[in-house]
Every structure is written in structure tokens, then in C-alpha cells.
Design an enzyme around this catalytic site. Structure first.
Site, PDB file in Angstrom:
ATOM      1  N   ASP A  13       0.878  -1.153   0.140  1.00 50.86           N
ATOM      2  CA  ASP A  13      -0.004   0.042  -0.074  1.00 50.86           C
ATOM      3  C   ASP A  13       0.839   1.302  -0.056  1.00 50.86           C
ATOM      4  OD1 ASP A  13      -2.259  -1.793   0.131  1.00 50.86           O
ATOM      5  OD2 ASP A  13      -2.029  -1.689   2.392  1.00 50.86           O
ATOM      6  N   LYS A  16       2.050   2.051  -5.210  1.00 50.64           N
ATOM      7  CA  LYS A  16       2.791   1.532  -6.573  1.00 50.64           C
ATOM      8  C   LYS A  16       1.853   1.726  -7.593  1.00 50.64           C
ATOM      9  CE  LYS A  16       3.257  -2.532  -4.397  1.00 50.64           C
ATOM     10  NZ  LYS A  16       2.819  -2.303  -3.180  1.00 50.64           N
ATOM     11  N   GLY A  40      -4.434  -4.027  -4.376  1.00 51.01           N
ATOM     12  CA  GLY A  40      -5.142  -3.211  -4.529  1.00 51.01           C
ATOM     13  C   GLY A  40      -4.478  -2.001  -4.960  1.00 51.01           C
ATOM     14  N   HIS A  41      -4.309  -2.025  -6.379  1.00 52.17           N
ATOM     15  CA  HIS A  41      -3.624  -0.679  -6.749  1.00 52.17           C
ATOM     16  C   HIS A  41      -4.530   0.290  -7.253  1.00 52.17           C
ATOM     17  CE1 HIS A  41       0.005  -3.993  -7.460  1.00 52.17           C
ATOM     18  NE2 HIS A  41      -0.087  -3.376  -6.263  1.00 52.17           N
ATOM     19  N   GLN A 226       2.146  -5.886  -3.198  1.00 50.87           N
ATOM     20  CA  GLN A 226       2.262  -5.863  -1.588  1.00 50.87           C
ATOM     21  C   GLN A 226       3.843  -5.366  -1.412  1.00 50.87           C
ATOM     22  OE1 GLN A 226       1.519  -9.298  -3.025  1.00 50.87           O
ATOM     23  NE2 GLN A 226      -0.409  -8.534  -2.949  1.00 50.87           N
ATOM     24  N   VAL A 416       2.475  14.109  -4.005  1.00 49.48           N
ATOM     25  CA  VAL A 416       1.744  15.039  -2.954  1.00 49.48           C
ATOM     26  C   VAL A 416      -0.012  14.788  -3.177  1.00 49.48           C
ATOM     27  CG1 VAL A 416       3.646  16.460  -2.531  1.00 49.48           C
ATOM     28  CG2 VAL A 416       1.947  16.996  -4.541  1.00 49.48           C
TER      29      VAL A 416
HETATM   30  P1  IMP Z   1      -2.837 -12.840   1.569  1.00 42.59           P
HETATM   31  O1  IMP Z   1      -1.658 -12.240   0.764  1.00 42.59           O
HETATM   32  O2  IMP Z   1      -4.053 -12.521   1.361  1.00 42.59           O
HETATM   33  O3  IMP Z   1      -2.487 -14.189   1.947  1.00 42.59           O
HETATM   34  O4  IMP Z   1      -2.483 -12.129   3.043  1.00 42.59           O
HETATM   35  C1  IMP Z   1      -1.167 -12.257   3.762  1.00 42.59           C
HETATM   36  C2  IMP Z   1      -0.874 -10.697   4.443  1.00 42.59           C
HETATM   37  O5  IMP Z   1      -0.336  -9.995   3.602  1.00 42.59           O
HETATM   38  C3  IMP Z   1      -2.155 -10.150   5.303  1.00 42.59           C
HETATM   39  O6  IMP Z   1      -1.587  -9.344   6.242  1.00 42.59           O
HETATM   40  C4  IMP Z   1      -2.651  -9.158   4.189  1.00 42.59           C
HETATM   41  O7  IMP Z   1      -3.156  -8.099   4.972  1.00 42.59           O
HETATM   42  C5  IMP Z   1      -1.304  -8.824   3.415  1.00 42.59           C
HETATM   43  N1  IMP Z   1      -1.640  -8.203   2.405  1.00 42.59           N
HETATM   44  C6  IMP Z   1      -1.931  -8.970   1.073  1.00 42.59           C
HETATM   45  N2  IMP Z   1      -2.007  -8.255   0.186  1.00 42.59           N
HETATM   46  C7  IMP Z   1      -1.546  -7.090   0.587  1.00 42.59           C
HETATM   47  C8  IMP Z   1      -1.557  -5.621  -0.100  1.00 42.59           C
HETATM   48  O8  IMP Z   1      -1.903  -5.539  -1.365  1.00 42.59           O
HETATM   49  N3  IMP Z   1      -1.255  -4.622   0.478  1.00 42.59           N
HETATM   50  C9  IMP Z   1      -0.986  -4.546   1.882  1.00 42.59           C
HETATM   51  N4  IMP Z   1      -1.134  -5.897   2.619  1.00 42.59           N
HETATM   52  C10 IMP Z   1      -1.441  -6.961   1.882  1.00 42.59           C
END
Ligand code: IMP
Length: 426
Positions: A13, A16, A40-41, A226, A416
Site C-alpha cells: 500500500d 505503487k 489493490g492498486h 504487496q 503529494v
Molecule cells: P494474503 O496475501 O491474502 O495471503 O495475506 C497475507 C498478508 O498480506 C495479510 O497481512 C494481508 O493483509 C497482507 N496483504 C496482502 N496483499 C496486500 C496488499 O496488497 N497490501 C497490503 N497488505 C497486503
């Protein structure tokens, strides 16, 4: 030719999506190398917001080639929903969106297992997105996965589904009540074979496509999902995702050699957030954390969950820079800090009364981290309209320079605000 990997330096988050979209202008191909629809981009163009979970964030540029690499796990339902949403807005993806043959597929039972594993665990809840990501990667690595190319052939799909579900019944998920009746297997097979027929025109050898583009001296972005601290090997294990967001995975996740990578750009929020469980040394649980969440709109783009918020952690970003080979960062959401009179930066850690210069690898040691902060005067001025570095308030420039010196890299782009125009290029 330039090939650039875009990687998150914190817990995801970092923004990106906006930066990939922005840089895509100068590139020809955008390839995603890992993760799935857990991402979630968010991209904002002319006041319209787009959230991509699976498609590469460069897809809004109508002439760019986008690839979902073999390292991604693909949920066909999400794939076609995102394509439909784009087509409804008049954005065509014909002949420019591709999926690698070897990309593993997420099935309904992966989502079910992800959900029930989270619900049933008493300890060590990860807080996953429940999108089936972990269970799909488990099947991949247990050599029991079903790939995009397998969806095309009905007979072999049935055999593979039978074997996958038998395997689950016999060894792993006895308690999760997966319906492995012939009828249900048939239902899944029919639905996924149908997806396979629709997917056929997108499926290519991604590695070959990239090789051809490299030989034509085209510019390529490898887009990570991620962030480094969620990397299954190098993140805060077990509170991580099931793939490798770190830059090294761009090669395995797309089938190209490391000799073709020119540069890695790290995306870094001006403060820190994380969703889900796990260590977070600079977390702010009181009113300052809430203020960061409200001003930064820190709610998950995939699940809507409130993100945990805290001050900038230089030890984390220094670690990410080291393992990814980052010399240049993009600093995002700097405008959010305009609301604060005083801002803190964690410079390094204290552990057992001793200064600790690195991010610790041992999870028992991580529990003992005490951040050492430096307090900085806030600038208390709206900066969201500024396009020129030298027009930023003096205190803002000091904050950026402090981050650069603590993390040993240069902030080449400063964001910004969410729009493309709210960007300072240095
Ligand atoms: P999973 O990827 O759904 O298995 O989740 C594993 C961990 O990664 C959890 O803490 C999620 O909240 C975190 N996570 C997965 N995808 C994202 C992302 O795109 N942004 C932030 N955290 C993520």
C-alpha cells in the site's frame, strides 16, 4: 532500452499503482510478477478512480502491452470482471493484455480454505485478504497446481481437478468440508473450462514475449505487488503473503534473466502502514495513528479494512533498499503529513538497551524492538498543489533530506496527492 522493477519498501500500500501508471508513459510493456488479487492498486485519472487487483497498473495507457507473469496466481473471475469494467469505460485491452501459460489458477476451494484457515486459527492469525492466495501457492509448490494452459484442455483439466481434490481430502483439509463429489468436480470443471476458452486468446509464452521486447530495445516495467516486509522469505514471517514481492522475484516471476534488469525503484510512503497481523515497530495506536488513517484514507483497497498506521521507519526502508538494490525511491503521500505539528522518524532501533543498526532477522528479537525517534517540526502547509521541489516548504525539504540520508538513497519522485498531476519529479 530500460528495464525497471517497481517494488514496495514497506508492508504494501505504498502507492505503487499511481507510480506504475505514471511511469508507464515512458515504457512499452508492464509485467506483473507475483501475488494475485490480494493487491489493490489505486490509480486516479481525471478525477476517476480505478482500483486494480490483478491487472497491471499500466493498463490505462491504451498503447501499452501488459503481461500477467507466471509468478502471479490468477482468479479468472476477477480477471474478467476487471476487463469488463475497463471495456465499459471505453478502454480496450484487445491484443495488448496477456497471461503466461504457466500462471497458476485460483479455484473456489482455495478461497474457501483461506477463509476457514483464518477463522479456525486461535493463534497466529495472519489476517489474509481471503482471496485464496496462500492455498493456491501451496498447490503450486506441492506440484499439484493447475495452470492457465491446463484450463484449455477439458480432459486433462478433469484429471488434474480430481487429483487436486483427492489430495486435499486425503492429506490436508479433511476438516474443511470440500465437496469432492463427482457432481461438484464436474461443475467446477465446466465453469473453469469455460474460463479457459475465454482465456485462450490472452495466453502466451510471457518469457518469450519479454525476450522479443528486450531484443527490440523496448522499455519494460516489472510491477511488484504487496511490499518487501510481506515477502515470504524476507518479510515478517509468518505475517507475510505467500510470494516474493522483492525485486529478485521479477526474474523468476516473468521468466527473464537478471542480466536484463537495469534498475530497481522503491516505493515508500512518507509514514508507515500495514494491514493484517504482525510486528510493526512504529505503530501508533492512539489519536495520532487515527489522524494518519483519516487524513491518509488508510483503508484497504481490497478488503476495506482500516490500516494500522505509524511513523516512518528508516530501519525498514534501509533494509528494503539493501535486499532489493534500491538507490532511488519514490516518496508518496507526503501531503498527509501537512496536518501534523510535530513529525517523528524512527532512525534505528534499541534492543535490550543496545542500538541495533539493522532490521533483525530473528522474530523473537523483533518483539523486543524499541524505536529510536527523532522529532521534526511539521510544515503545517498545504503542499498538494506543488509541482516543483524547490517550491516545497523548507521544513518539508528537510524531512525529505532526512529520509534520504537515513536510508541512503535519493527521492527522485515525490507524490503529494492521488492524481497524476500531483507529482514532483526531481
Ligand atoms: P494474503 O496475501 O491474502 O495471503 O495475506 C497475507 C498478508 O498480506 C495479510 O497481512 C494481508 O493483509 C497482507 N496483504 C496482502 N496483499 C496486500 C496488499 O496488497 N497490501 C497490503 N497488505 C497486503
Amino acid at each position: 532500452m530500460a528495464t525497471t522493477i517497481i517494488v514496495g519498501t514497506q508492508w504494501g500500500d505504498e502507492g505503487k499503482g499511481k507510480i506504475t501508471d505514471l511511469l508507464s508513459e515512458q515504457y512499452d510493456v508492464i509485467a506483473r510478477y507475483q501475488g494475485g488479487c490480494n493487491a489493490g492498486h489505486t490509480v486516479v485519472v481525471e478525477d476517476k478512480q480505478y482500483i486494480f487487483h490483478l491487472l497491471p497498473s499500466g493498463i490505462l495507457h491504451k498503447d501499452k502491452i501488459c503481461l500477467i507473469g507466471n509468478g502471479v496466481v490468477l482468479d479468472p473471475e476477477v480477471f474478467f470482471d476487471e476487463i469488463n469494467a475497463l471495456e465499459e469505460k471505453g478502454i480496450s485491452i484487445a491484443n495488448r493484455l496477456f497471461v503466461d501459460y504457466k500462471t497458476h489458477i485460483i479455484f473456489p476451494y482455495h478461497k474457501m480454505i483461506d477463509e476457514s484457515m483464518e477463522e479456525e486459527k486461535e493463534n497466529l492469525k495472519i489476517g489474509t485478504t481471503k482471496k485464496g492466495i496462500g492455498p493456491a501457492y501451496v498447490d503450486k509448490y506441492s506440484r499439484n497446481g493447475i495452470r492457465a494452459c491446463d484450463l484449455i484442455h477439458s480432459d486433462s483439466l478433469e484429471k488434474k481437478l480430481n487429483s487436486q481434490l483427492e489430495h486435499k481430502k486425503l492429506y490436508l483439509y479433511k476438516n474443511y468440508q470440500i465437496d469432492i463429489s463427482k457432481e461438484n468436480i464436474n461443475k467446477i470443471k465446466e465453469k473453469y473450462h469455460e474460463y479457459g476458452q475465454k482465456l485462450k486468446k490472452y495466453i502466451i509464452d510471457g518469457s518469450l514475449l519479454l525476450d522479443e521486447q528486450i531484443k527490440k530495445h523496448k522499455n519494460i516495467i516489472f510491477e511488484g505487488a504487496q511490499g518487501t516486509m510481506l515477502d515470504v522469505d524476507h518479510g515478517t514471517y509468518p505475517y507475510v503473503t505467500s510470494s516474493n514481492p522483492m525485486a529478485g522475484c521479477a526474474c523468476t516471476g516473468c521468466g527473464i534473466s537478471p542480466i536484463y534488469i537495469d534498475k530497481v525503484i522503491g516505493i515508500c510512503k512518507a509514514y508507515t502502514t500495514r494491514v493484517g497481523e504482525g510486528p510493526f515497530p512504529t505503530e501508533l495506536v492512539g489519536s495520532i495513528g487515527e489522524k494518519l488513517r483519516e487524513y491518509g484514507n488508510e483503508y484497504g483497497a481490497t478488503t476495506g479494512r482500516p490500516r494500522r498506521c505509524g511513523w516512518f521507519d528508516a530501519a525498514v526502508v534501509k533494509y528494503a533498499n539493501r535486499i532489493n538494490g534500491i538507490k532511488e525511491i519514490v516518496l508518496t503521500k507526503l501531503d498527509v503529513l501537512s496536518h501534523f505539528k510535530k513529525i517523528r522518524i524512527c532512525k534505528e532501533y534499541k534492543i535490550n538497551n543496545q542500538v541495533y543498526p539493522h532490521y533483525p532477522a530473528d522474530s523473537e528479537i523483533i518483539k523486543l524492538i524499541e524505536p529510536i525517534y527523532e522529532e521534526i517540526e511539521g510544515w503545517k502547509e498545504d503542499i498538494s498543489h506543488i509541482n516543483n521541489f524547490n517550491d516545497l516548504p523548507k521544513k518539508t525539504i528537510e524531512y525529505i533530506k532526512k529520509i534520504e540520508s537515513l536510508t541512503d538513497c535519493k527521492a527522485v519522485i515525490i507524490s503529494v496527492g492521488p492524481k497524476r498531476s500531483q507529482t514532483i519529479i526531481r
